[in-house]
Write an enzyme that holds these catalytic residues in place. Sequence first.
Site, PDB file in Angstrom:
ATOM      1  N   SER A 148      33.127 -23.782   4.804  1.00 15.73           N
ATOM      2  CA  SER A 148      34.544 -23.665   4.446  1.00 15.73           C
ATOM      3  C   SER A 148      35.079 -25.018   3.945  1.00 15.73           C
ATOM      4  O   SER A 148      34.567 -25.539   2.958  1.00 15.73           O
ATOM      5  CB  SER A 148      35.318 -23.119   5.656  1.00 15.73           C
ATOM      6  OG  SER A 148      36.573 -22.635   5.253  1.00 15.73           O
ATOM      7  N   ASP A 223      34.713 -11.711   4.383  1.00 16.60           N
ATOM      8  CA  ASP A 223      35.433 -12.933   4.744  1.00 16.60           C
ATOM      9  C   ASP A 223      36.871 -12.786   4.254  1.00 16.60           C
ATOM     10  O   ASP A 223      37.106 -12.695   3.045  1.00 16.60           O
ATOM     11  CB  ASP A 223      34.735 -14.093   4.036  1.00 16.60           C
ATOM     12  CG  ASP A 223      35.340 -15.452   4.330  1.00 16.60           C
ATOM     13  OD1 ASP A 223      36.517 -15.509   4.717  1.00 16.60           O
ATOM     14  OD2 ASP A 223      34.610 -16.444   4.149  1.00 16.60           O
ATOM     15  N   HIS A 256      33.883 -14.788   8.066  1.00 26.19           N
ATOM     16  CA  HIS A 256      33.988 -16.254   7.955  1.00 26.19           C
ATOM     17  C   HIS A 256      33.497 -16.963   9.219  1.00 26.19           C
ATOM     18  O   HIS A 256      33.569 -18.184   9.310  1.00 26.19           O
ATOM     19  CB  HIS A 256      35.464 -16.606   7.693  1.00 26.19           C
ATOM     20  CG  HIS A 256      35.695 -17.957   7.093  1.00 26.19           C
ATOM     21  ND1 HIS A 256      35.355 -18.268   5.792  1.00 26.19           N
ATOM     22  CD2 HIS A 256      36.239 -19.101   7.604  1.00 26.19           C
ATOM     23  CE1 HIS A 256      35.689 -19.529   5.532  1.00 26.19           C
ATOM     24  NE2 HIS A 256      36.212 -20.062   6.618  1.00 26.19           N
TER      25      HIS A 256
END
Lengths: 277, 277
Positions: A148, A223, A256
């Site tokens: 991320s 995600d 995620h």
Amino acid sequence: MSLKLIEKHRSFGGEQRKYTHYSEVLKCEMTFSIYLPSNKEMREIPLIWWLSGLTCTDDNFSQKSGFQRLAERYQVAVMIPDTSPRGEHVADHDGWDLGKGAGFYLNATQDPWAKNYHMYTYIVDELSAIASTLVPYFSGEESIMGHSMGGHGALVIGMKSATRFKAISAFSPILSPARVPWGIKAFSTYLGEDQAAWKKWDASELIKEGGMPPILITQGTEDHFYREQLDETHFLKNAEENNQIVHYEKKEGYDHSYFFIATFLEDHFSFHMQHLR
Amino acid sequence: MSLKLIEKHRSFGGEQRKYTHYSEVLKCEMTFSIYLPSNKEMREIPLIWWLSGLTCTDDNFSQKSGFQRLAERYQVAVMIPDTSPRGEHVADHDGWDLGKGAGFYLNATQDPWAKNYHMYTYIVDELSAIASTLVPYFSGEESIMGHSMGGHGALVIGMKSATRFKAISAFSPILSPARVPWGIKAFSTYLGEDQAAWKKWDASELIKEGGMPPILITQGTEDHFYREQLDETHFLKNAEENNQIVHYEKKEGYDHSYFFIATFLEDHFSFHMQHLR
């Protein structure tokens, strides 16, 4: 040097350690984790850097990814920095996507952030010097991966030192920070409104320079940050136009979380080790 | 039934889920986690129970052990209860080794604990009924494992239903609760001062009955609870005197943490699967 060992756990034959130290670059006390494989044969071993995402510390990857099994199998050390400067006197913000836990791996130029928020220099200089003293039989070979915000960090740091890092990989990275809410908020705050200054911290810009290390990116289709924050179109277009090969793969049904990272981490380690040895 | 799915993550091909429900046995709202392997071939699959240690919830094992890789490899479901009743109206204690997070997997008889603290019946009856509805193609075969207080729980529950559970294993379990500070504190509080009542919740007593499922125990030598809380001498002596085979192994340099559990979990899954199929 103020380096202090505060935790040590045997793990998969090697050692999971946690240190604190005073950072001259960040002007505050910092914590990081490092894994040292058993290295019973006393061979030269490479080093992989892991950069975590928003809100994380060095603990998330250490505790939730299961990476130690792979690091021991491949006999590679792993360095895990924190995600921002820390401490009472460090500037902060109410939101979880700015300030502490959200350093974005850049060097801030705007007040009040410019005093402490220099995660880029902290990692590539200060923490690198520390890592080289902590890894016995260090081969000098390095690669970098992240998740991320840390995927953005791995790409930016890896591409800015394209001869130093042998491979770059990322899980669900912010690929075009200048075009998405997280990146726009962070860049305008840390770097100011002049978007020319943003380009040197933007993976989609850096990749235009070509000649980058091999890159692997893995993204989950479920995600919920994917569409708004992690879109790959612009980055992949710039990569293709500049003949930079990027292995970009989508994984059906994955989100995620660290459940996603843990599932595909073996592929990433395998990719890195192809280029580290 | 008030069962509510509150989280779902794809993990190693299967699904890591979290549910809440109102427990009639515990008289409070409870949370648990369950892993369902992909089961692409739609075969019958067994179920392993994991019981966690003091201060834990269903998250510790789910997030820190990496068990999903093994559960998917072996195509086994894994059920992870919380460690005590929960909620504002449930009795609690200032210490971390009593009250919430410290249910000890028994049925309390003393006030104010007797109202809610019935983790034994909750697991073997209520949660078992729920598990059997949640696991598609459930083969009906079960085994049980746990850590520390949950290692005690796995041994006690597994031995009290010796025909139901095909295997029992434990990491750093409390083996003789009536002889160590954690167990004495919990038993005298939950069960009262009459030590006769303690015996049916004491692995070192239950093992005297013989005819137990195969047992594997793994203990780290650098576990700082080892000498005071987790001593194996009395338990192994009683096992031997009653011809009960126990595989007891010590691991040099390992501590009480999930780094230790993650390292040797593959051995435990392998042991369970030998007896589940």
